[in-house]
Design a protein around this motif. Sequence first.
Motif, PDB file in Angstrom:
ATOM      1  N   ILE A 171       0.841  -1.208   0.000  1.00 43.01           N
ATOM      2  CA  ILE A 171       0.000   0.000   0.000  1.00 43.01           C
ATOM      3  C   ILE A 171       0.871   1.251   0.000  1.00 43.01           C
ATOM      4  CG2 ILE A 171      -1.602   1.356   1.412  1.00 43.01           C
ATOM      5  CD1 ILE A 171      -2.902  -1.319   2.234  1.00 43.01           C
TER       6      ILE A 171
ATOM      7  N   LEU B 292       2.062   1.785  -3.485  1.00 41.80           N
ATOM      8  CA  LEU B 292       0.974   2.276  -4.331  1.00 41.80           C
ATOM      9  C   LEU B 292       0.694   3.755  -4.061  1.00 41.80           C
ATOM     10  CD1 LEU B 292      -1.473  -0.759  -4.063  1.00 41.80           C
ATOM     11  CD2 LEU B 292      -0.214  -0.065  -6.107  1.00 41.80           C
ATOM     12  N   ARG B 293       0.707   4.144  -2.799  1.00 47.53           N
ATOM     13  CA  ARG B 293       0.447   5.547  -2.467  1.00 47.53           C
ATOM     14  C   ARG B 293       1.565   6.452  -2.954  1.00 47.53           C
ATOM     15  NH1 ARG B 293      -1.889   4.464   3.684  1.00 47.53           N
ATOM     16  NH2 ARG B 293      -4.080   4.203   3.062  1.00 47.53           N
TER      17      ARG B 293
ATOM     18  N   GLY C 185       1.440   5.975  -7.120  1.00 48.98           N
ATOM     19  CA  GLY C 185       0.174   5.735  -7.806  1.00 48.98           C
ATOM     20  C   GLY C 185       0.017   6.526  -9.092  1.00 48.98           C
TER      21      GLY C 185
ATOM     22  N   LEU D  19      -8.085  -1.231   0.663  1.00 47.58           N
ATOM     23  CA  LEU D  19      -7.181  -0.084   0.693  1.00 47.58           C
ATOM     24  C   LEU D  19      -6.317  -0.033  -0.557  1.00 47.58           C
ATOM     25  CD1 LEU D  19      -5.984   0.001   4.412  1.00 47.58           C
ATOM     26  CD2 LEU D  19      -7.398   1.699   3.246  1.00 47.58           C
ATOM     27  N   LYS D  20      -5.862  -1.207  -1.016  1.00 45.34           N
ATOM     28  CA  LYS D  20      -5.019  -1.239  -2.212  1.00 45.34           C
ATOM     29  C   LYS D  20      -5.790  -0.752  -3.427  1.00 45.34           C
ATOM     30  CE  LYS D  20      -2.397  -5.235  -0.586  1.00 45.34           C
ATOM     31  NZ  LYS D  20      -2.102  -6.663  -0.825  1.00 45.34           N
TER      32      LYS D  20
ATOM     33  N   GLN E 247      -8.542   0.975  -3.580  1.00 46.42           N
ATOM     34  CA  GLN E 247      -8.958   2.372  -3.465  1.00 46.42           C
ATOM     35  C   GLN E 247      -7.839   3.307  -3.886  1.00 46.42           C
ATOM     36  OE1 GLN E 247     -10.876   3.507   0.256  1.00 46.42           O
ATOM     37  NE2 GLN E 247     -11.754   1.462   0.447  1.00 46.42           N
ATOM     38  N   THR E 248      -6.628   2.978  -3.471  1.00 44.02           N
ATOM     39  CA  THR E 248      -5.481   3.792  -3.856  1.00 44.02           C
ATOM     40  C   THR E 248      -5.307   3.809  -5.367  1.00 44.02           C
ATOM     41  OG1 THR E 248      -4.374   3.265  -1.768  1.00 44.02           O
ATOM     42  CG2 THR E 248      -2.990   4.094  -3.551  1.00 44.02           C
ATOM     43  N   LEU E 249      -5.434   2.649  -6.001  1.00 48.03           N
ATOM     44  CA  LEU E 249      -5.245   2.561  -7.447  1.00 48.03           C
ATOM     45  C   LEU E 249      -6.417   3.184  -8.204  1.00 48.03           C
ATOM     46  CD1 LEU E 249      -3.310   1.587  -9.604  1.00 48.03           C
ATOM     47  CD2 LEU E 249      -4.497  -0.620  -9.600  1.00 48.03           C
TER      48      LEU E 249
ATOM     49  N   ALA F 160      -8.332   5.611  -7.284  1.00 50.51           N
ATOM     50  CA  ALA F 160      -8.264   7.064  -7.176  1.00 50.51           C
ATOM     51  C   ALA F 160      -7.274   7.646  -8.174  1.00 50.51           C
ATOM     52  CB  ALA F 160      -7.873   7.464  -5.754  1.00 50.51           C
ATOM     53  N   ALA F 161      -6.158   6.946  -8.390  1.00 54.19           N
ATOM     54  CA  ALA F 161      -5.154   7.440  -9.326  1.00 54.19           C
ATOM     55  C   ALA F 161      -5.516   7.129 -10.776  1.00 54.19           C
ATOM     56  CB  ALA F 161      -3.793   6.822  -8.990  1.00 54.19           C
TER      57      ALA F 161
END
Length: 344
Positions: A82, A85-86, A89, A111-112, A114-116, A118-119
């Motif tokens: 994560i 990714l943050r 991203g 969480l993973k 969601q991070t991807l 969003a980007a």
Amino acid sequence: MTTRYATAQSTPHTQQVGEEISERVRFYDYHPTPADIRAEVLAGLAAPAKYLPPKLFYDERGSQLFDAITELSEYYPTRTEIGILRAHGAEMAERLGRGSVLIELGSGSSLKIQTLLAALEPRVYIPVDISREHLLKSARALATRFEDVRIRATCADYSRDFELPLDPDWRDLAAFFPGSSIGNFEPTEARRLLTRVANLIGDGGRLLIGVDLPKDPLILEAAYDDAQGVTAVFNRNLLTRINRELDGDLDPQAFAHQARFNAVHSRVGMHLVSRTDQQVRVAGEVFSFRQGESIHTENSYKYDLTDFQRLAREAGFTTEQVWTDPEQLFSVHCLRRMPIEPPV
């Protein structure tokens, strides 16, 4: 840990049968059946070296337990991935292509993704998972947060062939395979899986994949045998599931959880070790255990960058970029499907 597999094809019929869960969520259930579980469990327990397929970990309770494992201090892979990714991203989104169709193979940690998401801002997100309730819960939650993304949640056993709900005119396919799940496959199986993914996403398609790196065996063994015993409960829950679904009489407490690193093969192996001589009954069949005899429940291979890139190349991918954390615990690779050379 995290065992989630993939392969796919689609047909016009499949595209019409998804159950509408909400305005932007459709659910496609390929019904991984108890009959499949029965055959695999009986075959594994009858083998000279007993084993059980690790995909069986992920009933609803198993998925909940795995989520708890990812929050443990010893279990570095999830938080490290994560973090990668943050941190990267935006670069990953540029590589995969914003507005693409994103297929997640094994929709685990929200969480993973969601991070991807969003980007990347994909127009369609297709999570694939074997755990029906876990998949539905995650899809509903993501639909609430990402209002511009259509979701086609697909419940399937992706260690086998199944149909993926793709529209024929879709291009720009990208896949996300997090959690170092590729490490749960034997290397030859991992190569076949990557080849299927390459065929799924087509020439120029990209795969973002998490891969755990080799490291101190003490760190590895602690990650798979935590002090609180959550991983032990997760491992034994497989026996509880067998009892429930296959009329078994296994006593989970009669088996000890064990996790050991094998340096020769660069893998962590998880086992359930019989504490005593015993006989158990599953689906009407009787199986004998000697004290100390184990059921092998999972392997988790650790690949250095060179070895994994070689594996990916053999499956039809070229490596475009690799990201790691400062401690070199984990890696995330962006792979591109190479064009297939026409026969001469």
